[in-house]
Design a protein around this motif. Structure first.
Motif, PDB file in Angstrom:
ATOM      1  N   ARG A 104      18.210 -47.802  -6.586  1.00 33.31           N
ATOM      2  CA  ARG A 104      18.300 -46.345  -6.653  1.00 33.31           C
ATOM      3  C   ARG A 104      19.760 -45.894  -6.751  1.00 33.31           C
ATOM      4  NH1 ARG A 104      13.982 -42.938  -5.280  1.00 33.31           N
ATOM      5  NH2 ARG A 104      15.495 -41.292  -5.712  1.00 33.31           N
ATOM      6  N   ILE A 105      20.637 -46.571  -6.050  1.00 35.81           N
ATOM      7  CA  ILE A 105      22.067 -46.252  -6.162  1.00 35.81           C
ATOM      8  C   ILE A 105      22.563 -46.533  -7.574  1.00 35.81           C
ATOM      9  CG2 ILE A 105      24.362 -46.809  -5.295  1.00 35.81           C
ATOM     10  CD1 ILE A 105      23.089 -47.425  -2.601  1.00 35.81           C
ATOM     11  N   THR A 106      22.122 -47.659  -8.135  1.00 36.17           N
ATOM     12  CA  THR A 106      22.524 -48.006  -9.503  1.00 36.17           C
ATOM     13  C   THR A 106      21.960 -47.010 -10.515  1.00 36.17           C
ATOM     14  OG1 THR A 106      22.510 -50.333  -8.825  1.00 36.17           O
ATOM     15  CG2 THR A 106      22.588 -49.884 -11.185  1.00 36.17           C
ATOM     16  N   GLU A 107      20.835 -46.391 -10.193  1.00 38.55           N
ATOM     17  CA  GLU A 107      20.217 -45.442 -11.114  1.00 38.55           C
ATOM     18  C   GLU A 107      21.093 -44.230 -11.371  1.00 38.55           C
ATOM     19  OE1 GLU A 107      15.897 -43.138 -11.657  1.00 38.55           O
ATOM     20  OE2 GLU A 107      16.339 -44.326  -9.855  1.00 38.55           O
ATOM     21  N   GLU A 108      22.089 -43.990 -10.526  1.00 44.13           N
ATOM     22  CA  GLU A 108      23.018 -42.883 -10.760  1.00 44.13           C
ATOM     23  C   GLU A 108      23.795 -43.063 -12.061  1.00 44.13           C
ATOM     24  OE1 GLU A 108      25.527 -42.592  -7.405  1.00 44.13           O
ATOM     25  OE2 GLU A 108      23.914 -42.165  -5.974  1.00 44.13           O
ATOM     26  N   LEU A 109      23.841 -44.286 -12.574  1.00 45.93           N
ATOM     27  CA  LEU A 109      24.584 -44.566 -13.806  1.00 45.93           C
ATOM     28  C   LEU A 109      23.779 -44.258 -15.067  1.00 45.93           C
ATOM     29  CD1 LEU A 109      26.146 -47.961 -12.707  1.00 45.93           C
ATOM     30  CD2 LEU A 109      27.360 -45.800 -12.953  1.00 45.93           C
ATOM     31  N   LEU A 145      11.157 -49.998  -6.296  1.00 46.56           N
ATOM     32  CA  LEU A 145      12.600 -50.106  -6.470  1.00 46.56           C
ATOM     33  C   LEU A 145      13.232 -50.194  -5.088  1.00 46.56           C
ATOM     34  CD1 LEU A 145      13.513 -47.486  -9.258  1.00 46.56           C
ATOM     35  CD2 LEU A 145      13.399 -49.969  -9.495  1.00 46.56           C
ATOM     36  N   SER A 146      14.330 -50.908  -4.984  1.00 50.34           N
ATOM     37  CA  SER A 146      15.060 -50.972  -3.724  1.00 50.34           C
ATOM     38  C   SER A 146      16.117 -49.874  -3.690  1.00 50.34           C
ATOM     39  CB  SER A 146      15.710 -52.344  -3.543  1.00 50.34           C
ATOM     40  OG  SER A 146      16.795 -52.489  -4.444  1.00 50.34           O
ATOM     41  N   PHE A 149      15.319 -45.537 -18.056  1.00 50.90           N
ATOM     42  CA  PHE A 149      16.384 -46.261 -17.374  1.00 50.90           C
ATOM     43  C   PHE A 149      15.888 -46.841 -16.055  1.00 50.90           C
ATOM     44  CE2 PHE A 149      20.156 -46.650 -14.737  1.00 50.90           C
ATOM     45  CZ  PHE A 149      21.067 -47.256 -15.592  1.00 50.90           C
ATOM     46  N   ALA A 150      15.082 -46.081 -15.308  1.00 53.05           N
ATOM     47  CA  ALA A 150      14.552 -46.576 -14.039  1.00 53.05           C
ATOM     48  C   ALA A 150      13.597 -47.747 -14.252  1.00 53.05           C
ATOM     49  CB  ALA A 150      13.856 -45.449 -13.287  1.00 53.05           C
ATOM     50  N   THR A 159      28.281 -36.265 -11.349  1.00 45.36           N
ATOM     51  CA  THR A 159      27.819 -36.238  -9.964  1.00 45.36           C
ATOM     52  C   THR A 159      26.534 -35.421  -9.825  1.00 45.36           C
ATOM     53  OG1 THR A 159      29.180 -34.298  -9.410  1.00 45.36           O
ATOM     54  CG2 THR A 159      30.183 -36.466  -9.161  1.00 45.36           C
ATOM     55  N   ILE A 160      26.398 -34.372 -10.619  1.00 49.30           N
ATOM     56  CA  ILE A 160      25.187 -33.544 -10.545  1.00 49.30           C
ATOM     57  C   ILE A 160      23.994 -34.286 -11.134  1.00 49.30           C
ATOM     58  CG2 ILE A 160      24.148 -31.395 -11.351  1.00 49.30           C
ATOM     59  CD1 ILE A 160      26.967 -30.178 -11.371  1.00 49.30           C
ATOM     60  N   SER A 161      24.219 -35.069 -12.187  1.00 48.77           N
ATOM     61  CA  SER A 161      23.109 -35.754 -12.854  1.00 48.77           C
ATOM     62  C   SER A 161      22.403 -36.747 -11.942  1.00 48.77           C
ATOM     63  CB  SER A 161      23.627 -36.474 -14.104  1.00 48.77           C
ATOM     64  OG  SER A 161      24.488 -37.560 -13.742  1.00 48.77           O
ATOM     65  N   ALA A 162      23.055 -37.191 -10.868  1.00 46.43           N
ATOM     66  CA  ALA A 162      22.444 -38.177  -9.973  1.00 46.43           C
ATOM     67  C   ALA A 162      21.218 -37.620  -9.264  1.00 46.43           C
ATOM     68  CB  ALA A 162      23.473 -38.653  -8.944  1.00 46.43           C
TER      69      ALA A 162
END
Length: 829
Positions: free
Chosen positions: A476-481, A471-472, A721-722, A507-510
């Motif tokens: 990884r940033i998009t995975e916060e969603l 993964l780039s 999701f990942a 914010t915690i789930s990220a």
């Protein structure tokens, strides 16, 4: 700091003791008594647990600087101590020197040096030396005994000869010689007898002295044993008392240990706000006495409050009306505009600086010690005492709350959340993959990596894919969603504080996946993009682009049909400290809700990767996060507790409190960032009593982590999701991360080919950067100005909140995708 407690031979007080290079100096309670210096974590531990003791009789007291001094005990123990002031240090040094003198005097007054104060450091080496000394003295006695026996036999023989040769009249000529020999042997026997007696006396004295010493040691060990027995008995009583309290309850709670769920009735609790008297040690131990005074159905939670007062909130430029702020989301000018496309209001420079300064309080191991102590002194503490209910009623309450939330979410109307996001027919919803190729079992050969680096410049040494995951960083940033449903619930929240609670849970789930995933993502190439369109199933679509290479920065934008938009520019700095690596995010994240107009911002906390050199890698997230509502002035302070092996805190614990612009507590949050977050609303605070009493609602689940997939460890510990992030998709931009060949080869298990392709891409990027620098230099010499890299889908603008520069989405990407117009995209792969 120091007191004699009514006894001139006893001193007590707080000192700071050096622990290690990570924790630094920690506040401890010290007691000086009977020539022994002992320390504890707090006053309560004096009754049962001593953390360490040093004997001053054999110690050296060495002043170090104005506030620091060192105590060494024969090279086996060393205490590095620091007093708050120079006066306190001098008092302690004087008291320690006096106690040391008294201990030495007591040793000299007794018989032998061993009859003094008991040395707690008696070890096997000292015992072996004692036995060797006794063996040597016994050997000397044996030698003396053999010599005496030999001389005795010779003396007896001479006496017999003298008796046989004695003449009745006169003395013969041989008698003089015999008498002379007899006298010599008699003198020798006398000398040996005296030596034997002296040796026996030495052995007797030595054994008598050692007997006294070992008798004192035996008495001391008996005292220690009795003390341990008393401690065990006390712990058994406490354990029995706690067991009885648990058994007396109607049922055991199955909710998260950080926050008990309740029944349908309201819960009443006590809120205590403390000032500066907070413990400086993060490794806080809660004593049993603190909880014994509670009722059987109560539980204690401690939360740090934000340092915000009514005056400070008003001075920070926080408006109380949505119309006063008027902050718009990026991309509001295009046809696919984000919600809230109004004009951006001006914020004065002082307010920007005040807001920017508020974000400089992230906790990290690199913070200055005095800054950490000052921040902790200034922070307020909130103590929440909540009631626990029976198990059946809790389950029923949770089930009812979940049903209400599902009904609320199911009632979201697409007409009420008009958005420019394009929709697809329901029949075209795709079925996404739930597995990826398993990770190959490649052994990490360090020599094969090192030999490829011979003769290369340090900046050109590639990092092999063995340390990465397919993964780039953009993905990884998009995975916060992954848990974007928290924001959907926040958009439909009953009020601003419930909305802020769900935003905090988002914010915690990220950080939920960092417990099992420590591999490094691929660094995006300059101009690389990543889109993720989940409009058909999740109701949002996102775009990320690498907008800068030195320093690395990624712009990110998401728009949702549920009425929210979020954007951020992610940058970070790192600090390598030998055993661990600290990653400190620098960017500010924005979130805007269209219906309420609430505009939130926050910064991420510090992440530390441990065991960089030796051992298994693991990640800990720690620090304070302030989520600010710039429309209403509400603040949510989240505290991520750092992990400590010696702490009784729940690992990966997060606590938080939501306060309005006047500083009144409205909501409390607790849980762990890897599993579950719960929250409870504060209904009423009674200030008429000495202790503030609050009335709270039962806790509700704000966020819960999805279950781990089977065989996830064979697939890089990815969630479903990942796994969907890097799934091939048609129609994306040619710069999309899915099309990156080295990343795709790694996912397919062809790591050797991936390493070769990675080197090719990096060399191509370096050549392009050199060409851009040459073009920029030529343009500058020709007077045309510099030609720096320009992002394709984001444009730099001034952030009205932080005052810095942030890349905002232009809104052109989705139109270009519909037309398949990718002329703006550079040739990367």
């Amino acid at each position: 700091t120091m007191s004699d407690a009514g006894n001139r031979d006893q001193y007590k007080g707080w000192l700071y003791k050096w622990t290690n290079y990570i924790r630094g100096y920690q506040k401890r309670w010290f007691v000086l008594q009977n020539g022994l210096l002992s320390y504890y974590r707090n006053h309560a531990e004096m009754a049962h647990t001593c953390r360490g003791t040093i004997n001053l009789a054999n110690a050296q007291i060495l002043p170090y600087d104005s506030c620091t001094f060192i105590i060494k005990n024969s090279g086996t123990q060393t205490f590095h101590l620091k007093a708050p002031t120079e006066v306190d240090r001098q008092k302690w040094v004087t008291a320690l020197e006096l106690a040391r003198s008294k201990a030495l005097s007591a040793m000299a007054a007794d018989t032998g040096s061993e009859d003094g104060e008991i040395n707690m450091g008696t070890d096997s080496k000292e015992v072996e030396q004692l036995i060797a000394q006794i063996d040597q003295k016994l050997t000397d006695l044996r030698n003396f005994s053999q010599t005496l026996n030999h001389n005795g036999e010779t003396l007896s023989r001479l006496l017999s000869e003298f008796e046989n040769r004695r003449q009745p009249v006169g003395e013969g000529p041989g008698e003089d010689t015999l008498v002379k020999a007899l006298k010599e042997r008699t003198a020798m026997q006398k000398i040996m007898l005296n030596a034997m007696l002296n040796s026996c006396k030495d052995v007797g004295d030595f054994l008598a002295n050692e007997g006294k010493r070992w008798k004192r040691l035996l008495e001391y060990e008996r005292g220690q044993r009795q003390q341990l027995q008393d401690m065990v008995e006390q712990l058994a009583k406490q354990h029995s008392s706690l067991e009885k309290k648990i058994i007396s309850q109607e049922g055991l709670s199955c909710s998260h240990p950080g926050f008990p769920s309740g029944s349908g009735t309201q819960q009443r609790g006590t809120l205590k706000r403390g000032g500066a008297a907070s413990d400086d040690s993060d490794e806080e131990f809660h004593d049993a006495e603190e909880n014994l005074g509670l009722e059987e159905n109560q539980q204690v939670i401690k939360i740090s409050l934000p340092n915000t007062t009514p005056s400070a909130a008003s001075a920070g430029g926080l408006s109380t009306s949505p119309t006063d702020q008027g902050v718009a989301a990026p991309g509001g000018s295009s046809s696919n505009a984000s919600p809230g496309g109004g004009g951006v209001s001006d914020i004065n420079a002082a307010n920007k600086e005040a807001f920017a300064d508020d974000y400089e309080s992230d906790v990290s191991y690199e913070e200055d010690e005095e800054e950490v102590k000052a921040r902790r002194r200034d922070s307020r503490q909130l103590k929440v005492i909540l009631n626990k209910r029976s198990q059946p009623s809790m389950r029923k309450q949770k089930q009812q709350q979940q049903e209400q939330q599902q009904q609320r979410l199911s009632g979201i109307s697409q007409d009420s959340t008009k958005s420019a996001v394009a929709t697809r027919p329901s029949s075209s919803i795709r079925v996404r993959r739930s597995a990826i190729p398993e990770r190959p079992n490649y052994s990490l050969n360090l020599w094969s990596i090192m030999k490829n680096c011979i003769g290369k410049e340090l900046s050109k040494i590639p990092m092999p894919v063995n340390f990465s995951e397919p993964l780039s960083m953009l993905q990884r940033i998009t995975e916060e969603l992954e848990y974007s449903n928290c924001l959907d619930k926040a958009a439909q929240a009953a009020d601003q504080w419930e909305q802020l609670a769900y935003v905090a849970a988002y914010t915690i789930s990220a950080y939920s996946t960092t417990t099992v995933r420590s591999a490094k993502p691929f660094n995006p190439l300059l101009g690389e993009t990543y889109e993720f369109d989940r409009t058909e199933d999740l109701g949002w679509r996102s775009l990320a682009e690498q907008v800068s290479h030195h320093p690395p920065a990624a712009a990110f934008h998401v728009e949702s049909k549920a009425g929210w938009t979020t954007w951020q520019e992610f940058t970070m700095s790192s600090k390598f400290r030998g055993k661990y690596l600290s990653i400190i995010p620098q960017g500010v994240a924005h979130l805007l809700f269209k219906q309420s107009g609430n505009h939130y911002t926050w910064r991420k906390v510090t992440s530390t990767v441990h065991n960089i050199i030796v051992g298994k890698l693991w990640i800990d997230n720690h620090g304070d996060m302030d989520i600010v509502n710039h429309t209403t002035g509400d603040i949510c302070r989240l505290t991520y507790k750092p992990y400590s092996y010696f702490s009784r805190e729940t690992p990966r614990k997060v606590t938080g409190v939501i306060t309005d612009k006047t500083g009144v507590t409205r909501y409390v949050i607790t849980g762990t960032w890897d599993d579950l977050i719960e929250g409870a609303r504060v209904l009423k605070v009674d200030d008429s009593k000495a202790k503030q009493v609050a009335e709270t609602k039962p806790a509700v689940v704000l966020w819960k982590r999805n279950p781990i997939l089977p065989n996830a460890e064979r697939m890089y510990n990815f969630t479903k999701f990942a796994m969907e992030l890097n799934e091939p998709e048609e129609g994306v931009a040619p710069t999309d991360s899915r099309l990156r060949p080295d990343q795709r080869l790694m996912e397919e298990g062809r790591w050797d080919d991936a390493n070769k392709e990675k080197v090719r891409l990096e060399e191509k990027q370096r050549a392009k950067r050199r060409q851009n620098e040459a073009d920029a230099e030529a343009a500058s010499s020709a007077g045309h100005g510099s030609s720096d890299h320009q992002a394709a889908w984001f444009k730099p603008k001034k952030d009205p909140i932080s005052g810095g520069t942030i890349h905002c989405f232009t809104g052109e990407y989705w139109d270009c995708k519909q037309r398949s117009e990718w002329s703006k995209c550079p040739d990367l792969f």
